[in-house]
Design a protein around this motif. Sequence first.
Motif, mmCIF file in Angstrom:
data_model
loop_
_atom_site.group_PDB
_atom_site.id
_atom_site.type_symbol
_atom_site.label_atom_id
_atom_site.label_comp_id
_atom_site.label_asym_id
_atom_site.label_seq_id
_atom_site.Cartn_x
_atom_site.Cartn_y
_atom_site.Cartn_z
ATOM 1 N N GLU A 21 3.630 -15.775 -2.097
ATOM 2 C CA GLU A 21 3.085 -14.445 -2.369
ATOM 3 C C GLU A 21 2.482 -13.861 -1.095
ATOM 4 O O GLU A 21 2.106 -14.576 -0.173
ATOM 5 C CB GLU A 21 2.009 -14.517 -3.450
ATOM 6 N N SER A 22 2.378 -12.520 -1.116
ATOM 7 C CA SER A 22 1.777 -11.861 0.039
ATOM 8 C C SER A 22 0.271 -12.111 0.057
ATOM 9 O O SER A 22 -0.333 -12.454 -0.954
ATOM 10 C CB SER A 22 2.048 -10.355 -0.009
ATOM 11 N N ASP A 23 -0.307 -11.966 1.214
ATOM 12 C CA ASP A 23 -1.733 -12.181 1.391
ATOM 13 C C ASP A 23 -2.366 -10.847 1.790
ATOM 14 O O ASP A 23 -2.476 -10.540 2.975
ATOM 15 C CB ASP A 23 -1.972 -13.245 2.465
ATOM 16 N N PRO A 24 -2.794 -10.013 0.816
ATOM 17 C CA PRO A 24 -3.249 -8.663 1.139
ATOM 18 C C PRO A 24 -4.508 -8.651 1.992
ATOM 19 O O PRO A 24 -4.710 -7.742 2.792
ATOM 20 C CB PRO A 24 -3.501 -8.027 -0.227
ATOM 21 N N GLU A 25 -5.373 -9.622 1.834
ATOM 22 C CA GLU A 25 -6.585 -9.623 2.648
ATOM 23 C C GLU A 25 -6.248 -9.849 4.122
ATOM 24 O O GLU A 25 -6.765 -9.178 5.010
ATOM 25 C CB GLU A 25 -7.553 -10.692 2.140
ATOM 26 N N ASN A 26 -5.375 -10.805 4.371
ATOM 27 C CA ASN A 26 -4.947 -11.065 5.740
ATOM 28 C C ASN A 26 -4.172 -9.876 6.284
ATOM 29 O O ASN A 26 -4.329 -9.500 7.447
ATOM 30 C CB ASN A 26 -4.095 -12.331 5.785
ATOM 31 N N ALA A 27 -3.323 -9.285 5.473
ATOM 32 C CA ALA A 27 -2.556 -8.108 5.885
ATOM 33 C C ALA A 27 -3.499 -6.964 6.217
ATOM 34 O O ALA A 27 -3.274 -6.214 7.182
ATOM 35 C CB ALA A 27 -1.580 -7.708 4.787
ATOM 36 N N TRP A 28 -4.553 -6.817 5.440
ATOM 37 C CA TRP A 28 -5.535 -5.763 5.716
ATOM 38 C C TRP A 28 -6.191 -5.990 7.068
ATOM 39 O O TRP A 28 -6.345 -5.066 7.873
ATOM 40 C CB TRP A 28 -6.578 -5.745 4.606
ATOM 41 N N TYR A 29 -6.560 -7.250 7.326
ATOM 42 C CA TYR A 29 -7.179 -7.576 8.614
ATOM 43 C C TYR A 29 -6.210 -7.292 9.766
ATOM 44 O O TYR A 29 -6.573 -6.669 10.774
ATOM 45 C CB TYR A 29 -7.592 -9.043 8.631
ATOM 46 N N HIS B 103 0.078 -1.519 2.872
ATOM 47 C CA HIS B 103 -0.081 -2.024 4.235
ATOM 48 C C HIS B 103 1.273 -2.068 4.953
ATOM 49 O O HIS B 103 1.394 -1.618 6.099
ATOM 50 C CB HIS B 103 -0.685 -3.429 4.222
ATOM 51 N N SER B 104 2.274 -2.602 4.273
ATOM 52 C CA SER B 104 3.580 -2.720 4.922
ATOM 53 C C SER B 104 4.212 -1.344 5.125
ATOM 54 O O SER B 104 4.896 -1.116 6.130
ATOM 55 C CB SER B 104 4.514 -3.614 4.104
ATOM 56 N N ALA B 105 3.970 -0.420 4.202
ATOM 57 C CA ALA B 105 4.520 0.927 4.353
ATOM 58 C C ALA B 105 3.940 1.604 5.594
ATOM 59 O O ALA B 105 4.659 2.251 6.364
ATOM 60 C CB ALA B 105 4.224 1.751 3.102
ATOM 61 N N GLU B 106 2.629 1.453 5.791
ATOM 62 C CA GLU B 106 2.013 2.041 6.994
ATOM 63 C C GLU B 106 2.553 1.387 8.257
ATOM 64 O O GLU B 106 2.848 2.071 9.247
ATOM 65 C CB GLU B 106 0.494 1.885 6.944
ATOM 66 N N ALA B 107 2.694 0.069 8.221
ATOM 67 C CA ALA B 107 3.197 -0.646 9.401
ATOM 68 C C ALA B 107 4.604 -0.172 9.757
ATOM 69 O O ALA B 107 4.922 0.034 10.934
ATOM 70 C CB ALA B 107 3.187 -2.151 9.145
ATOM 71 N N ARG B 108 5.445 0.028 8.734
ATOM 72 C CA ARG B 108 6.813 0.500 8.998
ATOM 73 C C ARG B 108 6.804 1.910 9.583
ATOM 74 O O ARG B 108 7.581 2.230 10.486
ATOM 75 C CB ARG B 108 7.644 0.463 7.715
ATOM 76 N N ARG B 109 5.941 2.772 9.056
ATOM 77 C CA ARG B 109 5.866 4.142 9.578
ATOM 78 C C ARG B 109 5.462 4.139 11.055
ATOM 79 O O ARG B 109 6.048 4.839 11.879
ATOM 80 C CB ARG B 109 4.859 4.968 8.770
ATOM 81 N N VAL B 110 4.460 3.329 11.366
ATOM 82 C CA VAL B 110 3.985 3.291 12.752
ATOM 83 C C VAL B 110 5.056 2.709 13.672
ATOM 84 O O VAL B 110 5.310 3.236 14.758
ATOM 85 C CB VAL B 110 2.688 2.472 12.859
ATOM 86 N N LEU B 111 5.695 1.630 13.225
ATOM 87 C CA LEU B 111 6.742 1.031 14.050
ATOM 88 C C LEU B 111 7.888 2.008 14.303
ATOM 89 O O LEU B 111 8.516 1.968 15.368
ATOM 90 C CB LEU B 111 7.278 -0.244 13.389
ATOM 91 N N GLY B 112 8.160 2.884 13.351
ATOM 92 C CA GLY B 112 9.201 3.896 13.550
ATOM 93 C C GLY B 112 8.839 4.892 14.639
ATOM 94 O O GLY B 112 9.730 5.462 15.297
ATOM 95 N N ARG B 113 7.531 5.129 14.835
ATOM 96 C CA ARG B 113 7.086 6.094 15.852
ATOM 97 C C ARG B 113 6.819 5.447 17.214
ATOM 98 O O ARG B 113 6.789 6.132 18.233
ATOM 99 C CB ARG B 113 5.797 6.782 15.394
#
Length: 218
Positions: free
Chosen positions: A1-9, A44-54
């Motif tokens: 499973e994903s680890d949202p707390e770690n992803a948030w950090y 979190h992953s959606a934001e990361a993908r958006r930023v990586l696209g830019r």
Amino acid sequence: ESDPENAWYLLNYARALQQSGNLIPAIPVYRQVIALSNGRDTPHSAEARRVLGRLPSMLLARAREALSEGRPMEALAVHEFLTVEAPTNPDFEALLAASLDTFLAAVKQAYKAHSPATRLLAERFLGSDPDNAGVELILARTLMREKAYEEALPLWEKLSRITPEDAHYQLQIARCHARVGDSEEAVVAARRVLALDPAIDEARSIIAQFQSSNAGDA
């Protein structure tokens, strides 16, 4: 499973890197955020993908900004990062030619400013574009400034093969031979200079220098 707390950090860490201008170190952190989602579309992953696209275009803009502020080594760092990433990332590949243009401007800027980084920048640039005669000329002149005549010589010889009618290149060959004490080759090159341009007195001086030296040794 994903680890949202770690992803948030990690997401906040990536944001901090990006906001402080550390775009290249931010990229793997954003990628870690995506990896933690295990393929799920989380905020979190959606934001990361958006930023990586830019980020590719942001990187190029940062390289140009660094160049305008007299920091050519940052342009080198961006270009080398894009070069590594391009084979597996079309977004980076599309910017590679523009990055090379920025890198070329960085080499020219460093040379004009007599920067100690000129040699490194020129050598790295030629790793990407090995037959760029303009950068070979910059590197050859930089090596002459550094009195690295043996290293400069092959560059002048290559440039003279490309433009055999250029007496200046032949003169540089004669200088290199003269300054490492290779009298026979220095005289041969100096004679080639005079055949191209009889008005270059330095070539006569080189011939006279070694002819008088040889006469003294006889």
